[in-house]
Every structure is written in C-alpha cells, then in structure tokens.
Design a protein around this motif. Structure first.
Motif, PDB file in Angstrom:
ATOM      1  N   ASN A   6       2.107  17.134 -12.863  1.00 24.92           N
ATOM      2  CA  ASN A   6       1.607  16.252 -11.790  1.00 24.92           C
ATOM      3  C   ASN A   6       2.254  16.606 -10.469  1.00 24.92           C
ATOM      4  O   ASN A   6       1.594  16.737  -9.440  1.00 24.92           O
ATOM      5  N   SER A  10       0.397  18.283  -7.144  1.00 24.18           N
ATOM      6  CA  SER A  10       0.423  17.546  -5.866  1.00 24.18           C
ATOM      7  C   SER A  10       1.122  18.371  -4.799  1.00 24.18           C
ATOM      8  O   SER A  10       0.670  18.449  -3.648  1.00 24.18           O
ATOM      9  N   LEU A  13      -1.071  21.024  -3.547  1.00 24.97           N
ATOM     10  CA  LEU A  13      -2.091  20.517  -2.623  1.00 24.97           C
ATOM     11  C   LEU A  13      -1.518  20.252  -1.236  1.00 24.97           C
ATOM     12  O   LEU A  13      -2.154  20.544  -0.225  1.00 24.97           O
TER      13      LEU A  13
ATOM     14  N   GLN B  64      -7.761  12.170 -10.838  1.00 21.63           N
ATOM     15  CA  GLN B  64      -6.456  12.106 -11.505  1.00 21.63           C
ATOM     16  C   GLN B  64      -5.363  11.655 -10.537  1.00 21.63           C
ATOM     17  O   GLN B  64      -5.515  11.785  -9.319  1.00 21.63           O
ATOM     18  N   GLY B  65      -4.274  11.194 -11.121  1.00 14.08           N
ATOM     19  CA  GLY B  65      -3.168  10.660 -10.320  1.00 14.08           C
ATOM     20  C   GLY B  65      -2.465  11.684  -9.451  1.00 14.08           C
ATOM     21  O   GLY B  65      -1.830  11.338  -8.464  1.00 14.08           O
ATOM     22  N   TRP B  66      -2.554  12.978  -9.797  1.00 17.25           N
ATOM     23  CA  TRP B  66      -1.876  14.003  -8.993  1.00 17.25           C
ATOM     24  C   TRP B  66      -2.646  14.342  -7.731  1.00 17.25           C
ATOM     25  O   TRP B  66      -2.115  15.006  -6.835  1.00 17.25           O
ATOM     26  N   MET B  67      -3.889  13.889  -7.643  1.00 18.06           N
ATOM     27  CA  MET B  67      -4.715  14.261  -6.489  1.00 18.06           C
ATOM     28  C   MET B  67      -4.315  13.465  -5.252  1.00 18.06           C
ATOM     29  O   MET B  67      -3.889  12.318  -5.362  1.00 18.06           O
ATOM     30  N   THR B  68      -4.471  14.091  -4.096  1.00 19.17           N
ATOM     31  CA  THR B  68      -4.207  13.399  -2.834  1.00 19.17           C
ATOM     32  C   THR B  68      -5.541  12.946  -2.236  1.00 19.17           C
ATOM     33  O   THR B  68      -6.603  13.473  -2.603  1.00 19.17           O
ATOM     34  N   ASN B  98       0.405  11.631  -3.442  1.00 18.69           N
ATOM     35  CA  ASN B  98      -0.675  11.593  -4.427  1.00 18.69           C
ATOM     36  C   ASN B  98      -0.969  10.150  -4.837  1.00 18.69           C
ATOM     37  O   ASN B  98      -0.260   9.222  -4.427  1.00 18.69           O
TER      38      ASN B  98
END
Lengths: 198, 143
Positions: A6, A10, A13, B64-68, B98
């Motif tokens: 995770n 992140s 990104l 998903q939770g990791w996405m910003t 995120n």
C-alpha cells in the motif's frame, strides 16, 4: 495487499520516479520491498499517463544495477575472509571454477527469472568474477527484467494486479522446478553411488 | 552414500546421513512448490482470461485504499474538484495522501468511509455525465 505494498504504491503515485529508483535499489539489495509489484504498476501508471515511461525505465534499471554492484562490492570485500575460511576446500575451488566458466548465465538468468537467487549470485561473483563482465551481463539481464515486468504492466494496464499475481506464481513455480531438478539430480547420483557400492 | 547402520556412527557417516536427508527434503520441497504454484498459476491465468469488463464501463468497487484522489480523478476521468467537494475535504495539503490516510484523518479512523464517499461521488458524476465514463480504469481488485 499488505501495508508495505500500500505504502509503495501510494509513494509511487505521489513521488513518481525517485521513489521507483529507491524501491528498485532496496528491493534488488534483498530488502523485502514489493519491487516486482512496483515495476508492473509503474508500467501501468506509464500507460495511464501518471509517470513518464522513459524515466521509469531508467529508474528501475539504474536502481537495480546499482544494487547489484553494491552486492558485488560486498562480495569482493568479503573475498579475503571467504578465501581464508573455505579457500583450501576442493568443493569451494570447484564452485569457483564453475562460476568463472559459466557465471555469465547465472548472472543473466537471475536478473529476470530466478530473481530470488540474484543477491547470492552477486555476492559469489564479487569473489573472483571480473567486474566488467559482471556489469555487462547484469545490465543486459536487468533491461530484460524491466522490459518484461514493466512491459506487461504497460500492455495489460487494466489488469496489472492480476499480471503481478501471474508473475509471482510463475517465479514460485520456477523456484520449485529448480529445487526439484537439483534435488532429483543429487537423488539419482546418490542411488547410482549406492548401487555401485553394493 | 549408504546409511551407516553401525552402532557407533563415525562423523563421516553422520555427514552422509545429513546429505541424504537434505536431498530428500529438497525433492519433497521442490514437489510441493511445483504443485502448489502450478495450481496458482493456472488459476491466475484462468482469471486473467475471463477478466474483461465491457468497454466503456467502470467499476468503482475496484477503488483501493492506496489510491490518491488525483490518481482516481485521472483514472476515472472525474474532475478532481468534484471529488474533493464530494469528500468535503480541502485539497490543499491532502493531494499526496492516499484514501487510507484520509480515512484516518477525516473519518475518525473508520476504514472504508472515504472509499465509499469517493465511490458515491464518482457514481453521481457518471450518472450526470454518462458519456464521460472512462475507457480504461484499473479494473482488477488486488488479491
């Protein structure tokens, strides 16, 4: 997906290529970073226009080659101690001779296929193997690795997490086949020796 | 390399026994790995071949939770300002966080609250702008 994955995705990104370089470096050093996941994700992100594919390619290749060279240097640094400890043993000398003859294949294949074994191969290479040859095989193998993993992420951008699953399963299967092959080879030799002894 | 059955085994005999045990362990471990990952690989490839949503649709359940938020905005082709408004969170100083981090800071640590808000905002936007649906969002949930 675990906390580290995770965090890595992140960070990829939000920070882009620099974090990709760090993950490639750390992951190739043997630190349990999700390096394959990140390279596949980087390919997908490049396809989605989030990061530049040329910079991502350079970051992955440079990070992993630098890590391999670091491990090679560690192997060279430990060469004196290893030589004193095992240098007189026949098995050690035979292993060194074999690596000098066929080490190129071991270096090349462990960059993109049996990647789990890469740190060990780098350490062994640092003992005797010429650096120029190591570097040549290393950079070729890492370019192949980035092209395969990043390329699959790019081509299958919509299904990249599943591609990651396929690649990790393929790596597990490869390791299983190699362990089975080596075990089977020694098992057959053991049976031959036993048959010869009776 | 036979097993030494003498009552008092020599160090060389004990070494040979260890070699035999290691060989058997390697064969067994190799077999277990090969069979296990063969099934997993078959299952993964099978899933990959059957994992195609109709073109032009987007599945918000894949968020998903990791996405910003900026990434989701780009991937789902929804204006970023709409997402921030839907979340009732200021975008300044939060663009690099995120969804899991936003959950901790703005939803009292309840997991999934922000993801649900993002989903409903996207669905509302897609209902209002049916032609703006993305062609290629990240479709597959992570295992």
């Amino acid at each position: 997906m675990n906390v580290l994955s995770n965090w890595a995705l992140s960070a990829l990104l939000t920070n882009g290529v620099p974090i990709l370089f760090l993950i490639a470096y750390g992951g190739s050093l043997g630190i349990p970073f999700p390096i394959s996941l990140c390279v596949i994700a980087a390919g997908a992100f490049a396809h989605q226009g989030v990061i530049d594919w040329r910079l991502a390619f350079l970051a992955c290749t440079a990070g992993s080659v630098l890590a391999d060279s670091t491990e090679y240097a560690l192997g060279r640094w430990a060469a004196g101690w290893l030589g004193r400890r095992f240098g007189q043993r026949v098995v050690w000398k035979a292993a060194q001779a074999t690596f000098t003859r066929q080490g190129g294949w071991a270096i090349l294949l462990t960059r993109f296929w049996l990647t789990t074994l890469a740190p060990i191969v780098n350490l062994i290479a640092g003992n005797r193997y010429p650096y120029a040859r190591f570097f040549m095989y290393d950079i070729c193998g890492e370019v192949i690795w980035v092209l395969i993993y990043g390329g699959l992420g790019y081509l299958f951008a919509e299904e990249w997490p599943l591609i990651n699953q396929v690649m990790s399963d393929f790596t597990g299967l490869s390791i299983g086949v190699v362990v089975l092959g080596v075990g089977g080879y020694f098992f057959l030799r053991w049976r031959q020796n036993r048959a010869g002894g009776t | 390399m036979g097993i030494d059955n003498s009552p008092e085994m020599t160090p060389a005999g004990r070494g040979r026994n260890w070699q035999e045990i290691l060989i058997v362990l390697a064969v067994v471990a190799g077999l277990v790995f090969t069979v296990f990952f063969s099934f997993r690989l078959y299952h993964s490839i099978f899933s990959l071949r059957h994992m195609h949503l109709p073109t032009g649709t987007s599945d918000v359940n894949l968020i998903q939770g990791w996405m910003t938020v900026p990434y989701i905005a780009k991937d789902y082709q929804v204006p970023e300002t709409d997402l921030w408004q839907g979340l009732s969170i200021p975008d300044q100083a939060n663009r690099r966080k995120n969804l899991n981090q936003l959950d901790r800071e703005f939803a009292g640590g309840k997991p999934g609250v922000i993801i649900e808000r993002v989903k409903s905002t996207i669905l509302a936007y897609q209902t209002a702008h049916p032609r703006a649906r993305p062609l290629s969002p990240t479709r597959t949930p992570l295992p």
